[in-house]
Write an enzyme that holds these catalytic residues in place. Structure first.
Site, PDB file in Angstrom:
ATOM      1  N   GLU A 205     -40.668 -70.773  57.120  1.00 14.81           N
ATOM      2  CA  GLU A 205     -40.541 -71.402  56.523  1.00 14.81           C
ATOM      3  C   GLU A 205     -39.550 -72.195  56.748  1.00 14.81           C
ATOM      4  O   GLU A 205     -38.371 -72.134  57.676  1.00 14.81           O
ATOM      5  CB  GLU A 205     -40.739 -71.043  54.582  1.00 14.81           C
ATOM      6  CG  GLU A 205     -41.898 -70.868  54.079  1.00 14.81           C
ATOM      7  CD  GLU A 205     -42.413 -71.326  53.950  1.00 14.81           C
ATOM      8  OE1 GLU A 205     -42.743 -72.239  55.391  1.00 14.81           O
ATOM      9  OE2 GLU A 205     -43.583 -71.476  53.068  1.00 14.81           O
TER      10      GLU A 205
ATOM     11  N   HIS B 278     -44.359 -74.522  59.574  1.00 13.11           N
ATOM     12  CA  HIS B 278     -43.920 -72.465  59.909  1.00 13.11           C
ATOM     13  C   HIS B 278     -44.671 -72.059  61.124  1.00 13.11           C
ATOM     14  O   HIS B 278     -46.150 -72.515  61.219  1.00 13.11           O
ATOM     15  CB  HIS B 278     -44.299 -71.585  58.211  1.00 13.11           C
ATOM     16  CG  HIS B 278     -45.203 -71.432  57.874  1.00 13.11           C
ATOM     17  ND1 HIS B 278     -45.598 -71.509  56.137  1.00 13.11           N
ATOM     18  CD2 HIS B 278     -47.034 -70.965  58.676  1.00 13.11           C
ATOM     19  CE1 HIS B 278     -46.966 -71.688  56.235  1.00 13.11           C
ATOM     20  NE2 HIS B 278     -48.041 -71.120  56.446  1.00 13.11           N
TER      21      HIS B 278
ATOM     22  N   ASP C 297     -46.439 -77.312  57.052  1.00 14.71           N
ATOM     23  CA  ASP C 297     -44.398 -77.599  56.699  1.00 14.71           C
ATOM     24  C   ASP C 297     -44.332 -77.648  58.502  1.00 14.71           C
ATOM     25  O   ASP C 297     -43.117 -77.390  58.495  1.00 14.71           O
ATOM     26  CB  ASP C 297     -44.487 -76.587  55.975  1.00 14.71           C
ATOM     27  CG  ASP C 297     -44.259 -75.630  55.782  1.00 14.71           C
ATOM     28  OD1 ASP C 297     -44.815 -75.064  56.847  1.00 14.71           O
ATOM     29  OD2 ASP C 297     -44.016 -74.688  54.730  1.00 14.71           O
TER      30      ASP C 297
ATOM     31  N   ASP D 131     -47.582 -60.496  60.175  1.00 15.78           N
ATOM     32  CA  ASP D 131     -47.292 -60.829  58.476  1.00 15.78           C
ATOM     33  C   ASP D 131     -47.551 -60.783  57.505  1.00 15.78           C
ATOM     34  O   ASP D 131     -49.089 -59.824  57.548  1.00 15.78           O
ATOM     35  CB  ASP D 131     -46.083 -62.466  58.095  1.00 15.78           C
ATOM     36  CG  ASP D 131     -47.701 -63.109  58.737  1.00 15.78           C
ATOM     37  OD1 ASP D 131     -48.846 -63.512  58.590  1.00 15.78           O
ATOM     38  OD2 ASP D 131     -47.473 -64.451  58.717  1.00 15.78           O
TER      39      ASP D 131
END
Ligand code: F6R
Length: 260
Positions: free
Chosen positions: A143, A138, A136, A67
């Site tokens: 996400e 990811h 979270d 990313d």
């Protein structure tokens, strides 16, 4: 899915570096998938040490980052292209142009995502993909709510992820809101997925990813759909796994020939 619980990050880094070195020994032109962030840094340090000792070479290998932030100028110290160069790839012997990242400076980000997918495909796909996990759940910057079939595209970071990553920037306001990230589907196309996590802040996400239901609300849970996944944890990151003692017993009695 194999879950390997080791006392600390250094022990985990050794096991992951063994797998990378074995892959490059078998296939010097292998394609590596690289994660940024803090979690894989012990792995990169271990690989650099082995490279300096003459035990591994990346001269024929290629690599793709997961990313990139959108909107940071090329060469920005916190762009992931710059980060991976600093913490790993410039410290070993990758050839010129061998390390690619999604283009977060592109004016047409959708086209940049398509081009990145095509580049991965043209390289023959990723042999070993290193992953971290967000608090979270990811992976990459997919996400919660990300399609489990998604491909490289623009995503918006959650407030939690921006706050988590603010430690790399002067202030929270400086953390970009947008990223271009390999999709969950892109990640699942790699031949071997190796997720590393350390510390108690990752324990809940790890437990949901490994033992919870497969759901877009925990993108890392999609790893359960992949036939070759290794999750390498320290004790704190493993602390909420209900089958921890089974994973320990399995790893302790694993035949030596099996590798990761
Ligand atoms: C980074 C990435 C992210 C990180 C995750 C954990 O390329 O794709 O999924 O792996 O945010 O970050 P750290 O390792 O800094 O806790």
């Amino acid at each position: 899915m194999e879950v390997v619980i080791l006392p600390d990050a250094a022990a985990g880094a050794g096991v992951v570096a063994d797998a990378v070195a074995a892959l490059l020994g078998r296939r010097p032109e292998a394609v590596l998938g690289l994660a940024t962030g803090s979690s894989p840094v012990p792995v990169y340090d271990e690989l650099v040490a082995r490279y300096r000792a003459g035990a591994v070479s990346f001269a024929q290998a290629r690599a793709f980052l997961l990313d990139e932030y959108v909107g940071l100028p090329a060469g920005h110290p916190q762009s992931y292209a710059t980060y991976i160069d600093r913490v790993f790839t410039s410290r070993v012997d990758f050839g010129p142009g061998a390390v690619r990242s999604p283009d977060g400076t592109a004016s047409d980000l959708a086209a940049a995502g398509v081009a990145y997918e095509a580049a991965i495909k043209a390289a023959g796909g990723v042999d070993l993909q290193l992953l971290g996990i967000g608090g979270d759940g990811h992976i990459g910057f997919n996400e919660p709510g990300s399609s489990l079939a998604s491909r490289t595209r623009l995503k918006t970071l959650t407030g939690q992820t921006r706050a988590d990553n603010a430690r790399f920037f002067a202030s929270l306001d400086d953390v970009p809101r947008h990223v271009i990230t390999q999709g969950v589907g892109t990640i699942l196309a790699a031949r071997h997925l190796v997720l590393v996590a350390q510390g108690a802040t990752k324990a809940a996400a790890v437990a949901l990813a490994v033992e919870g239901p497969v759901t877009a609300m925990v993108p890392a849970s999609a790893l359960q759909l992949h036939p070759h996944v290794t999750v390498v944890l320290d004790e704190a990151a493993a602390s909420r796994l209900s089958l921890a003692s089974y994973y320990r017993e399995t790893y302790a009695n694993k035949p030596a020939w099996q590798g990761l």
